[in-house]
Design an enzyme around this catalytic site. Structure first.
Site, PDB file in Angstrom:
ATOM      1  N   ASP A   1      24.127 -16.820   5.261  1.00 24.46           N
ATOM      2  CA  ASP A   1      23.578 -18.026   5.892  1.00 24.46           C
ATOM      3  C   ASP A   1      23.239 -19.086   4.850  1.00 24.46           C
ATOM      4  O   ASP A   1      22.764 -20.160   5.198  1.00 24.46           O
ATOM      5  CB  ASP A   1      22.322 -17.675   6.698  1.00 24.46           C
ATOM      6  CG  ASP A   1      21.189 -17.218   5.795  1.00 24.46           C
ATOM      7  OD1 ASP A   1      21.431 -16.345   4.931  1.00 24.46           O
ATOM      8  OD2 ASP A   1      20.060 -17.742   5.931  1.00 24.46           O
TER       9      ASP A   1
ATOM     10  N   ASP B   1      21.335 -10.570  -0.438  1.00 25.06           N
ATOM     11  CA  ASP B   1      20.155 -11.317  -0.879  1.00 25.06           C
ATOM     12  C   ASP B   1      20.610 -12.564  -1.625  1.00 25.06           C
ATOM     13  O   ASP B   1      21.292 -12.470  -2.640  1.00 25.06           O
ATOM     14  CB  ASP B   1      19.308 -10.433  -1.785  1.00 25.06           C
ATOM     15  CG  ASP B   1      17.911 -11.000  -2.022  1.00 25.06           C
ATOM     16  OD1 ASP B   1      17.776 -12.244  -2.013  1.00 25.06           O
ATOM     17  OD2 ASP B   1      16.977 -10.214  -2.211  1.00 25.06           O
TER      18      ASP B   1
ATOM     19  N   LYS C   1      16.196 -19.212  -5.634  1.00 26.29           N
ATOM     20  CA  LYS C   1      15.644 -19.943  -6.763  1.00 26.29           C
ATOM     21  C   LYS C   1      16.614 -19.914  -7.941  1.00 26.29           C
ATOM     22  O   LYS C   1      17.210 -18.879  -8.238  1.00 26.29           O
ATOM     23  CB  LYS C   1      14.297 -19.359  -7.179  1.00 26.29           C
ATOM     24  CG  LYS C   1      13.203 -19.534  -6.122  1.00 26.29           C
ATOM     25  CD  LYS C   1      11.878 -18.975  -6.598  1.00 26.29           C
ATOM     26  CE  LYS C   1      10.790 -19.182  -5.542  1.00 26.29           C
ATOM     27  NZ  LYS C   1       9.491 -18.631  -5.967  1.00 26.29           N
TER      28      LYS C   1
ATOM     29  N   GLU D   1      22.588   1.524   0.393  1.00 23.98           N
ATOM     30  CA  GLU D   1      21.322   0.796   0.498  1.00 23.98           C
ATOM     31  C   GLU D   1      20.353   1.315  -0.556  1.00 23.98           C
ATOM     32  O   GLU D   1      20.250   2.514  -0.774  1.00 23.98           O
ATOM     33  CB  GLU D   1      20.721   0.987   1.898  1.00 23.98           C
ATOM     34  CG  GLU D   1      19.358   0.369   2.112  1.00 23.98           C
ATOM     35  CD  GLU D   1      19.323  -1.130   1.831  1.00 23.98           C
ATOM     36  OE1 GLU D   1      18.458  -1.556   1.020  1.00 23.98           O
ATOM     37  OE2 GLU D   1      20.156  -1.869   2.391  1.00 23.98           O
TER      38      GLU D   1
END
Length: 209
Positions: free
Chosen positions: A153, A117, A121, A67
């Site tokens: 998702d 992530d 865009k 992370e």
């Protein structure tokens, strides 16, 4: 020139975060965990919800969370300590660098990539983690028949990952839907919101030519 052999790891017995002695050499996995076992890696482990749950369910395996966000690293480490887990720890680093530079060839049984992530865009699409070079680094780090398990998702990201998977002849498609080994914070949030979740499994099946 960076050394090709693993170097020592600093790990406080009361902490779950590992700090490599050298960020240009492979991690010494045997020095990180108290006993030898197959290694699974949670890429972008976030607050550690998925990491802690899956490590608690499988005490016979070792789990490393990676992370880059400091606050999330601290939360994940706290969860690991509270659960009393000796088979889980966290590395504070960016995913693509860790996979490409700090993992020895054939050292990982399973990579979990839960809700990366999506950078929705168009102008940000190049920032997405899953790229052709990333898939190649995953392949190198996986042991024979090892797996990359992905959940997202975002349908457009899923389609893009499928496209990359189709181009990677060294991987076999395992599944496009299924049940996760554990639940992440993001997954719980998306399920409550009624969002569809897309699953993809890739298994290492053939050598690169």
């Amino acid at each position: 020139m960076a050394p090709a052999f693993p170097l020592p790891i600093n790990r406080n017995a009361s902490d779950a975060e590992i700090i490599p002695a050298n960020y240009f050499a492979p991690l010494d996995i045997e020095a990180i965990f108290p006993r030898t076992a197959s290694l699974e890696i949670d890429l972008g482990c976030g607050d550690g919800a998925f990491l802690v749950e899956i490590a608690a369910r499988h005490p016979d395996r070792n789990f490393l969370g990676i992370e880059r966000v400091p606050g999330r690293v601290a939360t994940a480490c706290r969860r690991i300590r509270q659960a009393g887990l000796s088979n889980a720890c966290v590395l504070h680093l960016e995913n693509s660098y860790a996979v490409g530079r700090l993992l020895s060839p054939g050292s990982v049984r399973v990579f979990h990539l839960m809700f990366p992530d999506p950078w929705p865009k168009r102008r940000h699409a190049r920032r997405r983690l899953v790229t052709q070079s990333f898939v190649a680094d995953i392949y190198r780090a996986l042991e024979p028949n090892g797996e990359l398990r992905i959940a997202t998702d975002q349908r457009d990201y899923f389609v893009e990952i499928q496209r990359l998977a189709a181009q990677a002849a060294q991987f076999q498609l395992e599944a496009t839907e299924g049940e996760p080994a554990a639940s992440s914070t993001f997954e719980k949030r998306f399920v409550l919101a009624g969002e569809k979740i897309y699953w993809l499994g890739l298994r290492k099946v053939s050598p690169l030519t």
